[in-house]
Design a protein around this motif. Structure first.
Motif: not given
Length: 694
Positions: A24, A27, A39, A47, A50, A228, A232-233
């Motif tokens: 991650v 984020l 998500l 995912k 996270t 995602m 990262e988003i």
């Protein structure tokens, strides 16, 4: 209004090798009270890590190195582990992806829910038992007073997932994290679980973070979406805006990868490559190497956030205001789409009318042994009189819920499971009871692709050994038989194996690797190559795409279409994914509790379903387009046990149209058209007709 969950610049690192993996990476995410937030993304994009970061349940090699996670203003990263135990289950709860691995097999359901209650509430034993019973009733466990004292193995997959939801809700959390809560479930059970989560969310006003790769589930459940990719988003939007206008090229390609009826005359778009290694440092957009709209700036500079609308943001250089250069469709993709379109037009042409495979009255009954002397006290009627046909170069889809006998049908056709009764004729030759030596000669023509490619590939063998093993076992000697028999080389079939790997979209150099060195989609391609190595004419595909992301699924479906065109293969495609059936199948047979209840051409069965079970099955399929959604038909109860099927029509205990006759005698076949038949008393019964399915 302050968000319930507020994540800022979260960075989670895994120290599993020489280079740290940034699972991650920076984020930022906000979820409001009472909101369902999805998500979305491929496997390996971060995912689940996270979710584990929010719960502070990282593996030993994991560490949160930067950022903050606040729940109602409380920064949980500053809490001690003792204080964090009071947060887990009470303020934040999580439903894990695999319920069987998350439930303790040696504790009853009541004991496991009781642990949560004892941790967070001061209840005496009687109050605890009353509360457990109320929670199980709330999530729809039938006969909860009795079943609360049973163990996880005594529950079906859908019931285990309900128990997981009950445990997560026991502490009355403000935020529920659901990590792929419906991935392993049939569409009917999936619809029940999603309805349950929506109902409980509205009743308790809690927020839900829904982690999934299923666009249909997102469309029917979520209020906001974040996409995602590689830690990262890259896009966030209200659900309606996202499905009407996906902005990021990755989001657009995910939609283009989805199979469906409207795409039968074209190839599915494929996202080339795979999610990049998160141990590397990125200088530009992380999706640039796979993007069909990438330009020089994408490789040189990290994109910032840009507004598509007021509430719709995307991280992509295409939205910075600078005119984008003209970008042609990559040659490989243009050729692939053209080839697949040609493939399907040829595939639709009739090859011949002779049936390649004809199965009649097939039964597979497994004895139930009990007592000291293992006496047979009953039978599990896994397959109870199935008849079906597959024509050369055609695809028959066999659909139904888990436990209905689909896989057993496939294995018994290949004689991997000995049928109890019935006939399996391949090119007119009855395989049931065939002499072992003669069956071995025929077996090369009939191959199976198993659901889980990892467990079906020998982990101790390299790919070249795995493929050559089957060729040697069935004495497939290629064009130069004398050469192969006299060759002293360790891998005399190396050139032929190289050709096979190229045929399924893998490079020849990959043959020296082991199965664990490949992704899920690549392992499935290897399984297909192994099946093709013996030059079969019929492939039985047992849920070959169920565990794959939509982008990888598109690659496998395009491959199967291409192979059918080039080699004239016939497929028996076992699945519960209706969109795959719409895209790939010529004919459909719907199976329920060991029997086929409806059969016909794809457009007939899926476009105009007649059996109440088929109607319920199709109504439960999540739909992306609002206008194509049907009202979900909720089935009563669970799938009955094949060891004690109901008398009369097997579906009558769950049928909304049940009549007295349904409980007494199994219905004969009712003809809807020349190619469409159904076993149901709602339609005129053929006088004196034989029941061809039992």
């Amino acid at each position: 209004m302050n968000p319930l969950l507020q994540i800022e610049n979260l960075e989670t690192v895994l120290y599993t090798g020489s280079d740290p993996i940034w699972a991650v990476d920076g984020l930022t995410l906000h979820i409001s009270k009472g909101e369902i937030f999805a998500l979305l993304g491929e496997s390996g994009c971060g995912k689940s890590m996270t979710a584990r970061s929010i719960m502070r349940l990282l593996p030993d090699a994991g560490e949160i190195v930067a950022g903050s996670i606040k729940v109602n203003g409380l920064d949980i990263l500053q809490l001690s582990e003792a204080d964090m135990r009071n947060v887990r289950g009470k303020r934040i709860s999580m439903i894990f992806q695999e319920p069987m691995l998350s439930l303790n097999p040696v504790l009853t359901v009541a004991e496991q829910i009781g642990e949560v209650l004892q941790r967070h509430f001061k209840l005496n034993r009687k109050m605890t038992q009353t509360r457990i019973l109320a929670i199980l009733n709330q999530v729809g466990i039938p006969d909860a007073a009795h079943r609360m004292h049973e163990y996880p193995f005594q529950f079906s997959g859908g019931m285990k997932q309900r128990v997981m939801i009950a445990m997560a809700l026991a502490g009355e959390p403000e935020l529920l994290i659901a990590d792929e809560p419906t991935t392993a479930l049939d569409v009917t059970i999936q619809a029940q679980v999603l309805d349950l989560m929506r109902e409980l969310q509205q009743r308790n006003k809690m927020a839900i973070l829904l982690i999934t790769h299923d666009l249909g589930v997102v469309a029917e459940t979520a209020q906001r979406v974040a996409v995602m990719y590689a830690g990262e988003i890259i896009e966030t939007a209200p659900c309606a805006d996202f499905f009407q206008n996906p902005a990021h090229p990755y989001s657009q390609q995910l939609f283009a990868s989805l199979p469906g009826k409207q795409k039968r005359d074209q190839g599915l778009a494929v996202i080339d490559g795979s999610v990049p290694l998160l141990s590397q440092s990125f200088t530009g957009c992380r999706f640039a190497d796979r993007c069909n709209r990438a330009w020089d700036l994408c490789h040189q500079s990290v994109p910032q956030w840009y507004d598509v609308t007021e509430h719709h943001q995307v991280r992509c250089h295409l939205f910075q205001g600078t005119p984008e250069p003209d970008i042609a469709t990559p040659v490989s993709e243009a050729v692939r789409n053209e080839e697949t379109a040609e493939s399907i037009s040829l595939h639709a042409a009739p090859i011949n009318t002779t049936e390649l495979l004809e199965v009649t009255h097939l039964k597979v009954h497994f004895p139930i042994h009990q007592g000291l002397f293992k006496r047979v006290t009953g039978h599990v009627m896994a397959v109870d009189g199935v008849s079906l046909t597959v024509a050369p170069g055609k695809t028959l889809a066999l659909v139904g819920e888990s436990g209905c006998g689909k896989t057993t049908v496939g294995k018994s056709i290949l004689q991997l499971i000995k049928p109890t009764a019935g006939h399996v004729r391949y090119n007119g030759l009855d395989l049931v009871g065939l002499e072992r030596r003669r069956l071995r000669q025929v077996r090369a023509d009939l191959q199976i692709i198993f659901q889980d490619p990892y467990s079906s590939l020998n982990p101790k063998l390299r790919i070249i050994e795995i493929i050559q093993e089957g060729m040697d076992a069935l004495d497939i000697s290629g064009d130069n038989q004398a050469y192969y028999k006299k060759s002293k080389l360790p891998f005399p079939r190396e050139k032929e194996i190289d050709t096979l790997l190229l045929q399924v979209g893998l490079s020849a150099e990959m043959k020296w690797r082991y199965p664990h060195e490949f992704s899920g989609g690549q392992r499935q391609r290897i399984a297909i190559a192994r099946a093709l190595a013996v030059k079969p004419k019929l492939l039985i595909c047992d849920e070959p795409t169920s565990a794959l992301d939509v982008s990888v699924q598109a690659q496998i479906l395009n491959l199967l279409q291409s192979l059918q065109r080039n080699l004239g293969l016939a497929y028996l495609f076992i699945t519960h994914n209706i969109s795959v059936v719409e895209y790939l199948a010529d004919d459909v047979a719907v199976m329920y509790l060991g029997r086929i209840v409806e059969r016909g051409q794809m457009n007939e069965v899926l476009g105009h379903p007649k059996h109440p079970y088929t109607q319920a099955l199709l109504s439960a399929v999540p739909q992306i387009e609002q206008q194509s959604r049907r009202a979900v038909i909720h089935l009563k109860g669970e799938l009955p046990s094949p060891a004690a099927p109901p008398t009369g029509c097997h579906f009558h205990p769950r049928c909304p149209y049940v009549m007295p006759v349904c409980r007494q005698i199994y219905p004969q076949s009712s003809t809807i058209s020349a190619t469409h038949a159904v076993h149901c008393y709602l339609y005129p019964q053929e006088p004196g007709s034989l029941n061809h399915d039992h």
